[in-house]
Scaffold this active site. Sequence first.
Site, PDB file in Angstrom:
ATOM      1  CG  ASP A 140      -1.606  -1.295   1.507  1.00 56.01           C
ATOM      2  OD1 ASP A 140      -1.781  -1.653   2.691  1.00 56.01           O
ATOM      3  OD2 ASP A 140      -1.932  -1.979   0.537  1.00 56.01           O
ATOM      4  CD  GLU A 162      -8.802  -2.823  -1.153  1.00 57.29           C
ATOM      5  OE1 GLU A 162      -9.554  -2.960  -0.164  1.00 57.29           O
ATOM      6  OE2 GLU A 162      -7.798  -3.547  -1.338  1.00 57.29           O
TER       7      GLU A 162
HETATM    8  O1  AHR Z   1      -2.999  -3.847   3.294  1.00 61.79           O
HETATM    9  C1  AHR Z   1      -4.062  -3.701   4.203  1.00 61.79           C
HETATM   10  C2  AHR Z   1      -5.348  -3.446   3.470  1.00 61.79           C
HETATM   11  O2  AHR Z   1      -5.527  -4.498   2.501  1.00 61.79           O
HETATM   12  C3  AHR Z   1      -5.366  -2.160   2.657  1.00 61.79           C
HETATM   13  O3  AHR Z   1      -5.838  -1.050   3.382  1.00 61.79           O
HETATM   14  C4  AHR Z   1      -6.298  -2.495   1.527  1.00 61.79           C
HETATM   15  O4  AHR Z   1      -6.046  -1.717   0.362  1.00 61.79           O
HETATM   16  C5  AHR Z   1      -6.043  -3.973   1.276  1.00 61.79           C
HETATM   17  O5  AHR Z   1      -7.208  -4.628   0.975  1.00 61.79           O
END
Ligand code: AHR
Length: 478
Positions: free
Chosen positions: A47, A226
């Site tokens: 991320d 997301e």
């Molecule tokens: O890496 C943790 C979470 O996993 C992140 O916030 C999201 O983007 C993914 O699904």
Amino acid sequence: MITFDRRLFLAATAGSLVAARAAAQRREGSAFADTGPVNPLVRQRADAQIFLHDDGWYYMTGSVPEYDRLVLRRARTLAELSTAPERILWRHQASGPMSGFLWAPELHLIDGKWIMYFAAGPSGGGEDVFRIRTYAVVCDGPDPMRETWSVLGKFQTPWDGFNLDSTVFTHRGTRYFCWAEREPGIDTNSNLYLAPLASPLTLAAKPARLTVPTLDWEVHGFKVAEAPAVLARNGRLFLTYSASATDARYCLGMLTCPDDADIMNPANWTKSQEPVFTSSSVTGVYGPGHNSFTMDEHGRDILVYHGRDYAAIEGDPLFDPNRHTRVQRIYYRGDGTPDFGIPVGNGPLPDRLVPAFGPQGFLMHGGDRVRIGNGAITASQFRAVPGRAGGGSEMLVPIDAPDHCLAAGEDGQVRLAPIADTPDFQARAGFVRDTGGDGEVRFALADRLDQYLQHRGESVMVGALGAAGIAGATFRIR
Ligand code: AHR
């Protein structure tokens, strides 16, 4: 007036220049591309957000495998982020709503204050740990790497549901918040929402729902949209997001909106019907996603994302620690839309080469044929790989055929050939790179420095300089 003919000058000085540089490079063993970023850039940081601040530093944060702390590093170059010291800004609390997972931090400078947004949940165990909400911490001074950080508060959303992966961007003078949230009444894990900010943690308007995961590539494992990230280029906003479960099926989708449209009107956003960036078994990168955007030291747009080196995962992918941070250059199609290509794989970034003087097009391959032309960017991305003959030579290896490289045939024509360790093959495929000014680059055979990689029209060959002189052997890196 004496007109300076650059090509003649290049032709006159070339041989001695390249020979001298090649000898120096052999001594230093530095015949390879400049020391730019090498993938994976940072291991076990998922991320990742990397941004180049106007103080000249690259700042990087991301999720750690333990999900228990917020970290930050900075460096003067993208490459140096790999080894930059990392500071722990804040740890999850001993109890309460921020005592469990800390996910996907993002650092932003808002009205002169450093603020780090992140998603957090309680540590109660069971499903309760996924009661994830968005919070922010704030730095109490000008240097985020040195001052203290404290909790600013919780992001106020209309539904107070599972929400995460927020990002902030300014468009036409208004600061916007874009985030992922599960909305009551919609059977998905998360959808994407957009709204202007009234303050760092409160919205100035009812959110616009930009996309709900419905396409097959968005709903593998979980129905997910997301990790939004915004790239404003060529009169449009390109909003990338991540879809599906966080295993090898994780991928990037993209929404596009004209930059003069009302971005709060979901009808102005067009969703790409196919993913724009997916796993590649050719380059060995799986589950690429949760991206951000930055720029390299040459002003080239860079895609930042995470990905694993393997597809098969034991157990819950969320707890597999090997989502490594990776970067690669972004290219644009003729219509101005970004073409992310495929994940370029481990090693130095590949280069795309265009003739510095002459035909428009890229050095590219199609099967074993090599030419100057246009087509899928993947066919024109070549990585410098150490030659097997040693001595600082390099082979030019296409990312989509990593066991092949450019090699001169008996007829001097360059083709793509399976890499062989034999002295004969290396004598035809080992080059010394001579980087000139203005991004110019030339390649001479390591064993015969008067033999250059060069182009004549579409054709690509190795040989002594032709009528075009060194100009016919000069490329620029893209
Ligand atoms: O890496 C943790 C979470 O996993 C992140 O916030 C999201 O983007 C993914 O699904």
